[in-house]
Design an enzyme around this catalytic site. Structure first.
Site, mmCIF file in Angstrom:
data_model
loop_
_atom_site.group_PDB
_atom_site.id
_atom_site.type_symbol
_atom_site.label_atom_id
_atom_site.label_comp_id
_atom_site.label_asym_id
_atom_site.label_seq_id
_atom_site.Cartn_x
_atom_site.Cartn_y
_atom_site.Cartn_z
ATOM 1 N N ASP A 234 3.082 4.188 -14.845
ATOM 2 C CA ASP A 234 2.820 4.593 -13.454
ATOM 3 C C ASP A 234 3.351 6.322 -13.850
ATOM 4 O O ASP A 234 3.870 6.171 -15.067
ATOM 5 C CB ASP A 234 3.327 3.850 -12.209
ATOM 6 C CG ASP A 234 3.390 5.142 -11.115
ATOM 7 O OD1 ASP A 234 2.730 5.298 -10.750
ATOM 8 O OD2 ASP A 234 4.250 4.283 -9.863
ATOM 9 N N CYS A 274 -1.659 2.182 -11.451
ATOM 10 C CA CYS A 274 -2.577 2.032 -9.939
ATOM 11 C C CYS A 274 -2.500 3.132 -9.745
ATOM 12 O O CYS A 274 -3.181 3.061 -8.330
ATOM 13 C CB CYS A 274 -1.084 1.774 -9.610
ATOM 14 S SG CYS A 274 0.682 2.978 -9.551
ATOM 15 N N ARG A 302 -7.440 -3.500 -4.772
ATOM 16 C CA ARG A 302 -7.020 -3.105 -3.667
ATOM 17 C C ARG A 302 -8.245 -2.790 -1.895
ATOM 18 O O ARG A 302 -7.314 -3.895 -1.621
ATOM 19 C CB ARG A 302 -6.705 -1.320 -3.961
ATOM 20 C CG ARG A 302 -6.427 -0.903 -4.957
ATOM 21 C CD ARG A 302 -4.589 -1.374 -4.812
ATOM 22 N NE ARG A 302 -3.982 -1.389 -3.517
ATOM 23 C CZ ARG A 302 -3.029 -0.121 -3.235
ATOM 24 N NH1 ARG A 302 -3.377 1.292 -4.202
ATOM 25 N NH2 ARG A 302 -2.239 -0.114 -1.995
HETATM 26 N N1 CP Z 1 -2.118 3.256 -5.856
HETATM 27 C C1 CP Z 1 -1.973 3.939 -4.556
HETATM 28 O O1 CP Z 1 -0.984 3.459 -4.327
HETATM 29 O O2 CP Z 1 -2.872 4.650 -4.762
HETATM 30 P P1 CP Z 1 -2.623 6.137 -2.607
HETATM 31 O O3 CP Z 1 -1.486 6.509 -3.234
HETATM 32 O O4 CP Z 1 -4.006 6.779 -3.792
HETATM 33 O O5 CP Z 1 -2.858 5.193 -2.167
HETATM 34 N N1 NVA Z 2 5.133 5.220 -7.647
HETATM 35 C C1 NVA Z 2 3.762 6.142 -7.151
HETATM 36 C C2 NVA Z 2 3.001 5.136 -7.232
HETATM 37 C C3 NVA Z 2 1.819 5.875 -6.279
HETATM 38 C C4 NVA Z 2 0.711 4.836 -6.045
HETATM 39 C C5 NVA Z 2 4.695 6.730 -6.538
HETATM 40 O O1 NVA Z 2 5.670 6.201 -5.370
HETATM 41 O O2 NVA Z 2 3.896 7.484 -6.296
#
Ligand code: CP
Ligand code: NVA
Length: 314
Positions: A234, A274, A302
């Site tokens: 991530d 993600c 999702r």
């Molecule tokens: N992975 C995820 O939650 O993506 P978004 O921030 O685009 O919703």
């Molecule tokens: N760790 C990231 C995830 C985004 C889907 C955030 O919190 O920005």
């Protein structure tokens, strides 16, 4: 099948996977799979006809917003996008008042925000199911979808090794919790100063003791990747950490998912993220676009996972 399963979930919140048993997580994943099958086969599934879901966002989103909005529409209901730029929360209206007002009008509330306590307060003061669409601490809807994706690609969860490379953040926390619930071995490789929270690691350890999984925290990404079935990463700076981006770039420099790291994993390992991804930072372009990457299956799931959550809880 879905109606029978629903009796078990109806009216519950979805705030953390810690609140669900392995069997319940499995049932949610089965429901997601069934809804995916029905959608692909063109079979209508208006399980939430006449129902509405409020979607509160105080952070940006592409996947979460679109999957919940499209998902509730496909279930026969209606979603209301409530950005803090427009609703009174953004001008300081208390969460406990927002919770009670919305509960008088909608059938469920999804919220993406900063403070995890705000989600807990929404659930406490409201009277409809609350779904956690990401906080600074957790990202459980992501990980339910990830578990669906992992089972699709690997056949099961028990005994798989997932190596998470990077920040001990909300996604890492939910992977620790969800992965250990279902018997996976979770290894987190993060630089010094950026490990997952101790209380989350303790929960995951307790889950692993029951499920036969395990938890390991390391600093060497190659140790983590060794023999892994799944490599996950991530962003280095999450939403709300923009001012730390430069410091974090230096701290995380060795924590990139690239071809060299991937060589240490199983030959048939899958790579997950993600999203959104920062190509050239936590993951290289060639790995993201390469044959091991399942990131777009993961993103699609999702939709199916969120539909399962809504269909069962609301
Ligand atoms: N992975 C995820 O939650 O993506 P978004 O921030 O685009 O919703
Ligand atoms: N760790 C990231 C995830 C985004 C889907 C955030 O919190 O920005």
């Amino acid at each position: 099948m879905i109606q029978e399963v629903k009796e078990r979930f109806h009216g519950k919140h979805f705030i953390t996977l810690q609140d669900y048993s392995p069997e319940e997580i499995s049932l949610m994943a089965d429901t997601a799979q069934e809804l995916k099958r029905q959608l692909r086969a063109g079979i209508p599934h208006p399980i939430l006809q006449g129902k509405t879901l409020g979607l509160i966002f105080t952070k940006s989103s592409t996947r979460t917003r679109v999957s919940f909005e499209v998902g509730i529409y496909q279930l026969g209901g209606h979603g209301l996008f409530l950005s803090d730029r427009d609703i009174q929360i953004g001008r300081g209206e208390a969460i406990q008042d927002t919770a009670r007002v919305l509960s008088r009008m909608v059938d469920g509330i999804m919220i993406r925000t900063f403070r995890h306590q705000d989600v807990l307060d929404l659930a406490r003061f409201g009277s409809v199911p609350v779904i956690n669409g990401l906080t600074d601490s957790l990202h459980p809807t992501q990980v339910l979808a990830d578990l669906v994706t992992i089972r699709e690609h690997k056949g099961s969860w028990q005994g798989l090794k997932l190596a998470y490379i990077g920040d001990g953040n909300n996604v890492a926390h939910s992977l620790l919790i969800g992965g250990t619930k279902v018997g996976m071995h979770i290894v987190i490789a993060s630089p010094q100063g950026y490990p997952p929270a101790q209380e989350v690691v303790a929960l995951a350890q307790a889950n692993a003791n029951v499920s036969g999984g395990s938890v390991h925290l390391v600093t060497d990404p190659f140790d983590a990747a060794a023999g892994a079935d799944i490599i996950y990463t991530d962003v280095w700076a999450s939403m709300g950490q923009e001012t730390e981006a430069n410091t974090r770039q230096k701290a995380f420099a060795g924590y990139q998912v690239n071809a060299e790291l991937l060589q240490h994993a199983q030959a048939e390992a899958v790579v997950m993220h993600c999203l959104p991804a920062h190509r050239g930072e936590e993951i290289t372009e060639d790995v993201l676009e390469g044959p091991h990457s399942i990131v777009f299956d993961q993103a699609e799931n999702r939709l199916h996972a969120h539909k399962a959550i809504m269909a069962l809880l609301i």
